[in-house]
Design a protein around this motif. Structure first.
Motif, PDB file in Angstrom:
ATOM      1  N   MET A 206     -10.865  88.591  29.661  1.00 11.17           N
ATOM      2  CA  MET A 206     -10.503  87.273  30.178  1.00 11.17           C
ATOM      3  C   MET A 206     -11.706  86.408  30.510  1.00 11.17           C
ATOM      4  SD  MET A 206      -7.139  88.025  32.544  1.00 11.17           S
ATOM      5  CE  MET A 206      -7.765  89.567  33.230  1.00 11.17           C
ATOM      6  N   LEU A 207     -12.766  87.004  31.041  1.00 13.12           N
ATOM      7  CA  LEU A 207     -13.916  86.232  31.491  1.00 13.12           C
ATOM      8  C   LEU A 207     -15.029  86.156  30.451  1.00 13.12           C
ATOM      9  CD1 LEU A 207     -14.167  87.360  35.222  1.00 13.12           C
ATOM     10  CD2 LEU A 207     -13.037  85.342  34.275  1.00 13.12           C
ATOM     11  N   SER A 208     -14.790  86.685  29.257  1.00 16.44           N
ATOM     12  CA  SER A 208     -15.817  86.625  28.229  1.00 16.44           C
ATOM     13  C   SER A 208     -15.867  85.242  27.601  1.00 16.44           C
ATOM     14  CB  SER A 208     -15.563  87.691  27.158  1.00 16.44           C
ATOM     15  OG  SER A 208     -14.377  87.382  26.434  1.00 16.44           O
ATOM     16  N   THR A 209     -16.946  84.994  26.860  1.00 10.10           N
ATOM     17  CA  THR A 209     -17.126  83.693  26.201  1.00 10.10           C
ATOM     18  C   THR A 209     -16.987  83.817  24.683  1.00 10.10           C
ATOM     19  OG1 THR A 209     -19.523  84.053  26.134  1.00 10.10           O
ATOM     20  CG2 THR A 209     -18.632  82.861  28.038  1.00 10.10           C
ATOM     21  N   ASP A 210     -16.367  84.895  24.226  1.00 11.00           N
ATOM     22  CA  ASP A 210     -16.316  85.157  22.784  1.00 11.00           C
ATOM     23  C   ASP A 210     -15.014  84.753  22.131  1.00 11.00           C
ATOM     24  OD1 ASP A 210     -14.595  87.016  23.840  1.00 11.00           O
ATOM     25  OD2 ASP A 210     -15.353  88.720  22.675  1.00 11.00           O
ATOM     26  N   PHE A 211     -14.190  83.939  22.797  1.00  9.98           N
ATOM     27  CA  PHE A 211     -12.896  83.584  22.220  1.00  9.98           C
ATOM     28  C   PHE A 211     -13.065  82.715  20.972  1.00  9.98           C
ATOM     29  CE2 PHE A 211     -11.465  84.923  26.380  1.00  9.98           C
ATOM     30  CZ  PHE A 211     -10.248  85.519  26.103  1.00  9.98           C
ATOM     31  N   ALA A 212     -12.288  83.052  19.939  1.00  9.58           N
ATOM     32  CA  ALA A 212     -12.321  82.316  18.674  1.00  9.58           C
ATOM     33  C   ALA A 212     -10.912  81.826  18.351  1.00  9.58           C
ATOM     34  CB  ALA A 212     -12.825  83.221  17.551  1.00  9.58           C
ATOM     35  N   VAL A 213     -10.808  80.595  17.879  1.00  9.22           N
ATOM     36  CA  VAL A 213      -9.509  79.991  17.582  1.00  9.22           C
ATOM     37  C   VAL A 213      -8.893  80.635  16.351  1.00  9.22           C
ATOM     38  CG1 VAL A 213      -8.319  77.854  16.976  1.00  9.22           C
ATOM     39  CG2 VAL A 213     -10.219  77.793  18.603  1.00  9.22           C
ATOM     40  N   VAL A 214      -7.609  81.023  16.456  1.00  8.33           N
ATOM     41  CA  VAL A 214      -6.863  81.529  15.300  1.00  8.33           C
ATOM     42  C   VAL A 214      -5.690  80.616  14.938  1.00  8.33           C
ATOM     43  CG1 VAL A 214      -7.526  83.928  15.667  1.00  8.33           C
ATOM     44  CG2 VAL A 214      -5.426  83.054  16.725  1.00  8.33           C
ATOM     45  N   ALA A 215      -5.253  79.779  15.876  1.00  5.84           N
ATOM     46  CA  ALA A 215      -4.178  78.814  15.606  1.00  5.84           C
ATOM     47  C   ALA A 215      -4.370  77.626  16.537  1.00  5.84           C
ATOM     48  CB  ALA A 215      -2.811  79.449  15.820  1.00  5.84           C
ATOM     49  N   ALA A 216      -4.395  76.428  15.969  1.00 10.24           N
ATOM     50  CA  ALA A 216      -4.701  75.242  16.773  1.00 10.24           C
ATOM     51  C   ALA A 216      -3.462  74.516  17.271  1.00 10.24           C
ATOM     52  CB  ALA A 216      -5.568  74.279  15.967  1.00 10.24           C
ATOM     53  N   ASP A 217      -2.334  74.658  16.584  1.00  9.71           N
ATOM     54  CA  ASP A 217      -1.159  73.843  16.899  1.00  9.71           C
ATOM     55  C   ASP A 217       0.112  74.668  16.840  1.00  9.71           C
ATOM     56  OD1 ASP A 217      -2.334  71.136  17.242  1.00  9.71           O
ATOM     57  OD2 ASP A 217      -2.970  71.470  15.175  1.00  9.71           O
ATOM     58  N   LEU A 218       0.236  75.685  17.679  1.00 11.74           N
ATOM     59  CA  LEU A 218       1.458  76.479  17.707  1.00 11.74           C
ATOM     60  C   LEU A 218       2.635  75.610  18.135  1.00 11.74           C
ATOM     61  CD1 LEU A 218       0.241  79.805  19.369  1.00 11.74           C
ATOM     62  CD2 LEU A 218       0.631  79.340  16.945  1.00 11.74           C
ATOM     63  N   GLY A 219       3.732  75.752  17.419  1.00 14.12           N
ATOM     64  CA  GLY A 219       4.924  74.939  17.666  1.00 14.12           C
ATOM     65  C   GLY A 219       5.104  73.825  16.665  1.00 14.12           C
ATOM     66  N   THR A 220       4.032  73.461  15.933  1.00 16.02           N
ATOM     67  CA  THR A 220       4.136  72.413  14.925  1.00 16.02           C
ATOM     68  C   THR A 220       5.165  72.797  13.861  1.00 16.02           C
ATOM     69  OG1 THR A 220       1.805  71.861  15.225  1.00 16.02           O
ATOM     70  CG2 THR A 220       2.857  71.047  13.241  1.00 16.02           C
ATOM     71  N   GLY A 221       6.042  71.867  13.532  1.00 18.30           N
ATOM     72  CA  GLY A 221       7.051  72.095  12.503  1.00 18.30           C
ATOM     73  C   GLY A 221       8.382  72.560  13.051  1.00 18.30           C
ATOM     74  N   THR A 222       8.386  73.141  14.239  1.00 15.72           N
ATOM     75  CA  THR A 222       9.638  73.594  14.843  1.00 15.72           C
ATOM     76  C   THR A 222       9.913  72.916  16.174  1.00 15.72           C
ATOM     77  OG1 THR A 222       8.465  75.479  15.822  1.00 15.72           O
ATOM     78  CG2 THR A 222       9.587  75.850  13.726  1.00 15.72           C
ATOM     79  N   GLN A 223       8.895  72.253  16.739  1.00 15.64           N
ATOM     80  CA  GLN A 223       9.045  71.506  17.986  1.00 15.64           C
ATOM     81  C   GLN A 223       8.335  70.171  17.852  1.00 15.64           C
ATOM     82  OE1 GLN A 223       8.778  75.462  20.895  1.00 15.64           O
ATOM     83  NE2 GLN A 223       7.867  73.551  21.580  1.00 15.64           N
ATOM     84  N   SER A 224       8.758  69.191  18.641  1.00 16.06           N
ATOM     85  CA  SER A 224       8.084  67.895  18.630  1.00 16.06           C
ATOM     86  C   SER A 224       6.812  67.924  19.457  1.00 16.06           C
ATOM     87  CB  SER A 224       9.025  66.814  19.166  1.00 16.06           C
ATOM     88  OG  SER A 224       9.350  67.078  20.528  1.00 16.06           O
ATOM     89  N   ARG A 225       6.702  68.886  20.381  1.00 19.60           N
ATOM     90  CA  ARG A 225       5.533  69.062  21.233  1.00 19.60           C
ATOM     91  C   ARG A 225       5.705  70.384  21.968  1.00 19.60           C
ATOM     92  NH1 ARG A 225       6.973  63.913  25.123  1.00 19.60           N
ATOM     93  NH2 ARG A 225       9.102  64.529  25.685  1.00 19.60           N
ATOM     94  N   ALA A 226       4.629  70.904  22.538  1.00 17.34           N
ATOM     95  CA  ALA A 226       4.725  72.199  23.188  1.00 17.34           C
ATOM     96  C   ALA A 226       3.662  72.343  24.271  1.00 17.34           C
ATOM     97  CB  ALA A 226       4.571  73.320  22.167  1.00 17.34           C
ATOM     98  N   GLU A 227       4.044  73.005  25.367  1.00 15.16           N
ATOM     99  CA  GLU A 227       3.119  73.393  26.417  1.00 15.16           C
ATOM    100  C   GLU A 227       3.723  74.625  27.114  1.00 15.16           C
ATOM    101  OE1 GLU A 227       2.871  69.962  29.027  1.00 15.16           O
ATOM    102  OE2 GLU A 227       4.591  70.624  30.200  1.00 15.16           O
ATOM    103  N   GLY A 228       3.137  75.027  28.241  1.00 17.14           N
ATOM    104  CA  GLY A 228       3.686  76.111  29.047  1.00 17.14           C
ATOM    105  C   GLY A 228       3.894  77.418  28.313  1.00 17.14           C
ATOM    106  N   PRO A 229       2.919  77.901  27.497  1.00 18.28           N
ATOM    107  CA  PRO A 229       3.134  79.149  26.767  1.00 18.28           C
ATOM    108  C   PRO A 229       3.351  80.328  27.716  1.00 18.28           C
ATOM    109  CG  PRO A 229       0.809  78.546  26.749  1.00 18.28           C
ATOM    110  CD  PRO A 229       1.554  77.376  27.308  1.00 18.28           C
ATOM    111  N   ALA A 230       4.243  81.235  27.316  1.00 18.86           N
ATOM    112  CA  ALA A 230       4.483  82.489  28.036  1.00 18.86           C
ATOM    113  C   ALA A 230       4.606  83.584  26.997  1.00 18.86           C
ATOM    114  CB  ALA A 230       5.739  82.410  28.889  1.00 18.86           C
ATOM    115  N   ALA A 231       3.707  84.570  27.038  1.00 20.21           N
ATOM    116  CA  ALA A 231       3.663  85.615  26.018  1.00 20.21           C
ATOM    117  C   ALA A 231       3.963  86.973  26.641  1.00 20.21           C
ATOM    118  CB  ALA A 231       2.287  85.636  25.353  1.00 20.21           C
ATOM    119  N   PHE A 232       4.669  87.835  25.880  1.00 17.67           N
ATOM    120  CA  PHE A 232       4.987  89.164  26.382  1.00 17.67           C
ATOM    121  C   PHE A 232       5.271  90.095  25.218  1.00 17.67           C
ATOM    122  CE2 PHE A 232       8.763  86.557  26.271  1.00 17.67           C
ATOM    123  CZ  PHE A 232       9.805  87.381  25.824  1.00 17.67           C
ATOM    124  N   SER A 233       5.046  91.398  25.438  1.00 13.14           N
ATOM    125  CA  SER A 233       5.266  92.410  24.409  1.00 13.14           C
ATOM    126  C   SER A 233       6.738  92.809  24.352  1.00 13.14           C
ATOM    127  CB  SER A 233       4.417  93.644  24.690  1.00 13.14           C
ATOM    128  OG  SER A 233       3.045  93.336  24.645  1.00 13.14           O
TER     129      SER A 233
END
Length: 327
Positions: free
Chosen positions: A223-250
């Motif tokens: 969490m505190l590392s500086t090595d994060f790399a972008v894999v997706a810039a616009d999640l929700g595009t094409g299925t939503q008009s806009r998106a925020e408040g992500p919640a992820a779980f296994s």
């Protein structure tokens, strides 16, 4: 997740400019799959704030195993009825609201915990994640920061701050965690098979004259590392008009992951699934039926015993939202 978990609990608030929209509601899955949800307490709030601004948004629920408690953190914000966002980002609360429970049924009174520095114009979307490296909870939230004595006539950008706590009562002074020079809010994480996904509502786009209203996903090691790399810039595009408040779980069996994205002001949460979540490739599960207008919240796994306890407490006023196979 482990084999002992048997379903999911969602804490959320809802769309709308009404007195009760900015309070905390619960929803429950009837099985190990998040494709249908039971709206508890007849859809009415389970937790209400009587402190600070007397409104709460963006609830984040965690299981604190070390203390044997569940903790809910929430944004101390009431926009009803005037929806004065200019005030909210310049002179909003510097505190979050905290509840605790040993059984998910009986909760402590909500209390304020001041976590943002004196120059903060707001304190939004608190989220807590346990750091094994630091043996503490890391609490992330978004704030606009102003210089001492500033009139705050102009809006400044949101950035992510982080504070540490072991008991959700005492917090270390917040430090800047992520400041890309433009608005970024709603940071959350998903640990998956030795890696870590970081999601945020990041306003940057490839065109500097245009600001995105979608969710960014990055991959890193801690969490505190500086090595994060972008894999997706616009999640929700094409299925939503806009998106925020992500919640992820296994998933319950650990073979897939789920992601909720909030189409704020419109449908609210939409559910996505991926068997390779670090790829940034997520499938929209349009048949899922979530509570109507459910917005920016969080999900935890629960045991069969915990689900039965919640059903007993709220059975008479619960309702089902089943998946729609024809959607």
């Amino acid at each position: 997740m482990t084999a002992s978990y048997d379903g999911f609990l969602l804490a959320h608030f809802v769309n709308g400019n009404t007195p009760d929209a900015e309070q905390i509601r619960f929803a429950l899955t009837p099985s190990r799959e998040p494709d249908s949800w039971r709206e508890l307490n007849g859809g009415r709030p389970v937790l209400r704030s009587a402190v600070g601004e007397c409104g709460v948004r963006d609830p984040f629920i965690v299981r604190d195993d070390a203390r044997g408690t569940f903790v809910v953190l929430a944004t101390d914000l009431r926009t009803y009825p005037d929806e004065d966002w200019a005030r909210a980002v310049r002179w909003g609360s510097r505190s979050i609201v905290v509840w605790e429970s040993h059984d998910l049924i009986e909760w402590s009174a909500g209390r304020l915990a001041e976590v943002a520095p004196a120059g903060a114009g707001n304190t939004w979307a608190p989220k807590a994640f346990w750091s094994p490296e630091r043996s503490t909870w890391l609490v992330f939230f978004a704030s606009a920061l102003y210089a001492d004595g500033a009139a705050r006539l102009d809006q400044t950008h949101q950035r992510i701050l982080v504070s540490e706590t072991r008991d959700f009562t005492s917090f270390t002074p917040a430090q800047t965690y992520l400041d890309p020079g433009h608005d970024v809010i709603d940071v959350t994480f998903l640990a998956w098979r030795g890696g870590l996904a970081r999601f945020s509502a990041d306003s940057l786009s490839a065109d500097p004259a245009f600001r995105s209203q979608f969710v960014r996903q990055e991959i890193g090691q801690s969490m505190l590392s500086t090595d994060f790399a972008v894999v997706a810039a616009d999640l929700g595009t094409g299925t939503q008009s806009r998106a925020e408040g992500p919640a992820a779980f296994s998933s319950a069996d650990g073979t897939a992951a789920y992601l909720l994205l909030d189409e704020f002001g419109e449908r609210g949460y939409q559910l996505y699934r991926s068997e390779t979540p670090h790829s940034g490739d997520w499938q929209h599960l349009s048949a899922t039926r979530l509570p109507h207008g459910a917005r920016h919240g969080s999900v935890i796994p629960i045991t069969a015993t915990e689900r039965a306890r919640l059903e007993r407490a709220y059975l008479e006023t619960s309702s089902w939202h089943q998946p729609n196979p024809s959607a």
